[in-house]
Design a protein around this motif. Structure first.
Motif, PDB file in Angstrom:
ATOM      1  N   UNK A 197       0.866  -1.174   0.000  1.00 29.95           N
ATOM      2  CA  UNK A 197       0.000   0.000   0.000  1.00 29.95           C
ATOM      3  C   UNK A 197       0.906   1.228   0.000  1.00 29.95           C
ATOM      4  N   UNK A 198       0.775   2.075  -1.008  1.00 30.14           N
ATOM      5  CA  UNK A 198       1.663   3.212  -1.162  1.00 30.14           C
ATOM      6  C   UNK A 198       1.233   4.365  -0.258  1.00 30.14           C
ATOM      7  N   UNK A 199       2.182   5.279   0.012  1.00 28.41           N
ATOM      8  CA  UNK A 199       1.849   6.486   0.761  1.00 28.41           C
ATOM      9  C   UNK A 199       2.455   7.705   0.060  1.00 28.41           C
ATOM     10  N   UNK A 200       1.859   8.867   0.336  1.00 30.22           N
ATOM     11  CA  UNK A 200       2.404  10.111  -0.186  1.00 30.22           C
ATOM     12  C   UNK A 200       3.778  10.352   0.435  1.00 30.22           C
ATOM     13  N   UNK A 201       4.791  10.691  -0.336  1.00 27.11           N
ATOM     14  CA  UNK A 201       6.105  10.974   0.249  1.00 27.11           C
ATOM     15  C   UNK A 201       6.126  12.262   1.060  1.00 27.11           C
ATOM     16  N   UNK A 202       5.202  13.155   0.769  1.00 31.91           N
ATOM     17  CA  UNK A 202       5.035  14.386   1.538  1.00 31.91           C
ATOM     18  C   UNK A 202       3.600  14.847   1.341  1.00 31.91           C
ATOM     19  N   UNK A 203       3.033  15.529   2.326  1.00 27.26           N
ATOM     20  CA  UNK A 203       1.673  16.051   2.180  1.00 27.26           C
ATOM     21  C   UNK A 203       1.730  17.567   2.068  1.00 27.26           C
ATOM     22  N   UNK A 204       0.749  18.124   1.387  1.00 25.61           N
ATOM     23  CA  UNK A 204       0.698  19.559   1.176  1.00 25.61           C
ATOM     24  C   UNK A 204      -0.284  19.899   0.074  1.00 25.61           C
ATOM     25  N   UNK A 229       3.955  18.630  -5.118  1.00 25.47           N
ATOM     26  CA  UNK A 229       3.340  18.929  -3.825  1.00 25.47           C
ATOM     27  C   UNK A 229       4.135  20.047  -3.159  1.00 25.47           C
ATOM     28  N   UNK A 230       3.499  21.182  -2.935  1.00 25.69           N
ATOM     29  CA  UNK A 230       4.157  22.305  -2.275  1.00 25.69           C
ATOM     30  C   UNK A 230       4.218  22.054  -0.769  1.00 25.69           C
ATOM     31  N   UNK A 231       5.379  22.328  -0.189  1.00 24.18           N
ATOM     32  CA  UNK A 231       5.575  22.183   1.251  1.00 24.18           C
ATOM     33  C   UNK A 231       6.761  23.048   1.647  1.00 24.18           C
ATOM     34  N   UNK A 232       6.885  23.327   2.934  1.00 19.08           N
ATOM     35  CA  UNK A 232       7.979  24.156   3.415  1.00 19.08           C
ATOM     36  C   UNK A 232       9.321  23.482   3.160  1.00 19.08           C
ATOM     37  N   UNK A 233      10.323  24.301   2.874  1.00 20.16           N
ATOM     38  CA  UNK A 233      11.671  23.779   2.713  1.00 20.16           C
ATOM     39  C   UNK A 233      12.087  23.052   3.987  1.00 20.16           C
ATOM     40  N   UNK A 234      12.663  21.870   3.819  1.00 21.83           N
ATOM     41  CA  UNK A 234      13.091  21.068   4.953  1.00 21.83           C
ATOM     42  C   UNK A 234      12.087  20.040   5.417  1.00 21.83           C
ATOM     43  N   UNK A 235      10.857  20.086   4.892  1.00 24.01           N
ATOM     44  CA  UNK A 235       9.857  19.081   5.249  1.00 24.01           C
ATOM     45  C   UNK A 235      10.372  17.693   4.863  1.00 24.01           C
ATOM     46  N   UNK A 236      10.302  16.710   5.771  1.00 23.74           N
ATOM     47  CA  UNK A 236      10.828  15.381   5.449  1.00 23.74           C
ATOM     48  C   UNK A 236      10.122  14.748   4.242  1.00 23.74           C
TER      49      UNK A 236
END
Length: 273
Positions: free
Chosen positions: A140-147, A172-179
């Motif tokens: 089951x896959x997951x999003x590598x980051x959410x945003x 997917x836009x996210x803050x710099x440094x988000x895992x």
């Protein structure tokens, strides 16, 4: 939306195939979809005449391209018999995105940059051309980051007024440094710190020709050859390469066939308020 089957579902498919000598499929039989199949142990499988690898327990995978018209014909040879399975392909409509204000050198690379791009593409092709006997793709896959999703699969981008090839992935836009986490288990096939278009670039090999490409990162925490588990942190969101702001581009391939990662995971709206 159908999702790729979980590990538990794969075991159920395997049991059904072994018991009834059936061929089972799961996934999205649409343009950009990844299909997971299970055939009787020892079977030989072709997809539209192309031989595909089959695990000892009958697990295999194949992808459907962005512009595929279908149908896809899967032939399974087992027990002295050949069965053929015809899968219709659902058609899609794609968005057009316009991005202006990019530096001209990033839209029309110089001759020197083109040589660099060709060399880097050769590395990418090599990483995507492997055929490892692994089954991370069946998890089951997951999003590598959410945003916030700022770019979708299949869309046609127009850069500074000039049409470019379709967008093969999800931004997917996210803050710099988000895992950034591994969307499925795999082996690191490529970890490059400075590619012209994509900056910090990681390609994960999930087995049977299925790979994830994660780019524009500010940091990488893996090296080529590392084995990573689903959900393991492999880097951090950034804006390296040709990027207008911090985000993660996630692409999925079956060899050279570009697939839609969003078909493999829950809708982002279920994860982000």
């Amino acid at each position: 939306m159908l999702r790729i089957v979980s590990a538990i579902a794969v075991l159920a498919i395997a049991a059904a195939a072994a018991a009834g000598e059936r061929v089972e499929f799961s996934g999205e039989n649409t343009q950009g979809g990844l299909m997971v199949g299970h055939a009787p142990a020892g079977a030989e499988v072709t997809v539209d005449g192309r031989a595909v690898s089959v695990s000892p327990d009958g697990l295999f995978a194949f992808g459907i391209g962005r512009d595929a018209e279908g149908p896809v014909t899967v032939a399974v040879a087992a027990g002295g018999e050949v069965t053929r399975h015809r899968l219709e392909v659902r058609q899609r409509e794609y968005d057009v995105q316009r991005i202006d204000g990019l530096p001209p050198s990033k839209v029309s690379p110089s001759a020197e940059d083109l040589a660099r791009i060709r060399d880097e593409q050769a590395l990418i092709n090599r990483a995507r051309g492997r055929d490892l006997a692994r089954s991370g793709f069946a998890q089951e896959w997951l999003w590598p980051v959410t945003g916030i999703i700022t770019g979708v699969y299949g869309s046609q981008r127009v850069l500074n007024g000039k049409p470019r090839r379709p967008h093969y992935g999800v931004d997917v836009a996210a803050d710099k440094g988000t895992p950034v986490r591994a969307p499925a288990a795999g082996i690191v096939a490529l970890a490059h710190p400075d590619m012209y278009f994509s900056g910090h670039t990681v390609i994960l090999d999930h087995g049977h020709g299925v790979t994830s490409t994660l780019i524009h990162m500010s940091e990488m925490h893996v090296e080529a050859g590392d084995e990573v588990a689903r959900g393991e942190v492999i880097g951090a969101v950034g804006a390296t390469g040709r990027a207008t702001g911090p985000h993660l581009h996630w692409g999925v391939n079956w060899f050279d066939t570009r697939l839609d990662p969003a078909l493999l995971v829950p809708p982002m709206s279920e994860l982000v308020d």
